[in-house]
Design an enzyme around this catalytic site. Sequence first.
Site, short mmCIF file in Angstrom:
data_model
loop_
_atom_site.label_atom_id
_atom_site.label_comp_id
_atom_site.label_asym_id
_atom_site.label_seq_id
_atom_site.Cartn_x
_atom_site.Cartn_y
_atom_site.Cartn_z
N ASP A 161 0.88 -1.18 0.00
CA ASP A 161 0.00 0.00 0.00
C ASP A 161 0.91 1.22 0.00
O ASP A 161 1.93 1.24 0.70
CB ASP A 161 -0.90 -0.03 1.26
CG ASP A 161 -2.11 0.88 1.13
OD1 ASP A 161 -1.94 2.08 0.86
OD2 ASP A 161 -3.25 0.38 1.31
N LYS A 217 -10.83 6.22 -5.30
CA LYS A 217 -12.24 5.83 -5.40
C LYS A 217 -13.26 6.97 -5.29
O LYS A 217 -14.46 6.70 -5.18
CB LYS A 217 -12.55 4.77 -4.33
CG LYS A 217 -12.36 5.28 -2.91
CD LYS A 217 -12.98 4.38 -1.87
CE LYS A 217 -12.85 4.96 -0.49
NZ LYS A 217 -13.48 4.22 0.56
N SER A 239 -16.91 -2.50 -9.11
CA SER A 239 -17.98 -1.78 -8.42
C SER A 239 -19.27 -1.85 -9.20
O SER A 239 -19.27 -1.91 -10.43
CB SER A 239 -17.54 -0.31 -8.29
OG SER A 239 -18.62 0.50 -7.93
N TYR A 257 -13.86 7.54 -12.62
CA TYR A 257 -13.66 6.45 -11.66
C TYR A 257 -14.29 5.16 -12.19
O TYR A 257 -13.66 4.11 -12.25
CB TYR A 257 -14.25 6.81 -10.29
CG TYR A 257 -14.39 5.61 -9.37
CD1 TYR A 257 -13.26 4.98 -8.85
CD2 TYR A 257 -15.65 5.08 -9.06
CE1 TYR A 257 -13.39 3.85 -8.04
CE2 TYR A 257 -15.78 3.97 -8.24
CZ TYR A 257 -14.65 3.36 -7.74
OH TYR A 257 -14.76 2.24 -6.95
N LYS A 270 -12.65 1.43 -13.62
CA LYS A 270 -13.01 0.06 -13.23
C LYS A 270 -13.36 -0.77 -14.46
O LYS A 270 -12.94 -1.93 -14.59
CB LYS A 270 -14.20 0.08 -12.26
CG LYS A 270 -13.89 0.64 -10.90
CD LYS A 270 -12.96 -0.27 -10.13
CE LYS A 270 -12.48 0.32 -8.84
NZ LYS A 270 -11.36 -0.38 -8.23
N ARG A 311 -28.09 14.70 -6.38
CA ARG A 311 -26.65 14.77 -6.67
C ARG A 311 -26.44 14.33 -8.11
O ARG A 311 -26.91 13.25 -8.49
CB ARG A 311 -25.90 13.86 -5.69
CG ARG A 311 -24.39 13.84 -5.89
CD ARG A 311 -23.68 13.06 -4.79
NE ARG A 311 -24.02 11.63 -4.78
CZ ARG A 311 -23.52 10.74 -3.94
NH1 ARG A 311 -22.65 11.14 -3.02
NH2 ARG A 311 -23.88 9.48 -3.98
#
Length: 339
Positions: A32, A85, A125, A149, A153, A292
């Site tokens: 990490d 993310k 996701s 994002y 993925k 949103r």
Amino acid sequence: MKNILVTGGAGYIGSHTCLELLNSNYGVTVVDNLSNSSTEPLRRIEELTGKKIDFIQMDIRDYRGLCSLIKEKSFYAVIHFAGLKAVGESVAMPIEYYDNNVYGSLSLFRAMRDNGLNKIIFSSSATVYGNPETVPITEDFPVKAVNPYGRSKLFIEEILKDIAASDSNWKVVILRYFNPIGAHESGRIGESPKGIPNNLMPYITQVAVGRLPELNVFGNDYPTIDGTGVRDYIHVVDLAKGHLSALDNIDRLDSLEIFNLGTGRGYSVLEIVKAFEEESGKKIPYKICSRRPGDVALCYADASKAKALLGWSAKKNINDMCRDSWNWQSKNPAGYCEQ
Ligand code: NAD
Ligand code: UD1
């Protein structure tokens, strides 16, 4: 003992998965770069399990570093969590997102291939389904990401499909997570977002603990039970266990399989607020705001493929999720920051 290389293992989902791996007698090496985490969860996991984690602070874009690590250890498989993310940030910084997520993944896949390591479980996701036409969502629904994002993925999923098609020795499991919330029942590890949280549950817990004044509910005019957005919230410990089921079954699976990890049940924002208030005894003041941008009305999984092929299903309910989120936040009001 099988050793697992966990990228992004100091993060929210990675840390819960490391704990489950150690409890199931896997050896764990975490890579990490700590861009969105610290070593504190790893220290606490060692405390909880009485077992050691091998931690290397490294960026997955460091191909040579990864090669020496893979050469040095004989890993059974990789669980690949490392990535950025935040949806809004990805819109503002697409180059950084593609560099970190897509180029970083390519660097990892190349290092794996060049050193004979070919089993991988990848964190994707539900965002790849975009705005689904119907619910529940099965794995064969059309994919359509609507922000950098989500596209990162999708691109990684496509790259993995090409890799698996090029060499049948690869075993690739793509897990599409729905909405992970909750924390380990000890309250020692949990989600510790930097800055103001984007996601619902950490926002609610920070209101409950007094760090934020009230919740903004993004829209109450969706075609849902009470007009607020509906999501498939899944307890992070159930999610972590999904990775163990994938590992346990990886040799029996085709060279590439995709699984939804969700509960199969959706809850609205106001249902979550109510369940959280019941579990915490705290009132959550909220106000209704406009929608949103990019939000969908309804999103929940059909998780029957994971049940059929992996023998996995989520066990914890929404009250467990709210209780454990609150247990974590109330014991760690500032997350890991003040430790
Ligand atoms: P997180 O930010 O808590 O964990 C990600 C970890 O990866 C962090 O510790 C970060 O420091 C590390 N990292 C980032 N870029 C790196 C790099 N280039 N090299 C090495 N380490 C790097 O996030 P999380 O919630 O635990 O998510 C884990 C994975 O699951 C991510 O790939 C995320 O996109 C995916 N995912 C998360 C959710 C969610 O709601 N949390 C939902 C669907 C998918
Ligand atoms: C968001 C991301 C998605 C990502 C997922 C997990 C967007 C548009 N989507 O999804 O790409 O995969 O997180 O990281 O950012 N809500 C409020 N007030 C808040 C926060 C959220 O009302 O302060 C509502 C949202 O409108 C939504 C629900 O709560 O209806 C859940 O939101 P969130 O936790 O952000 O998850 P997603 O929207 O599913």
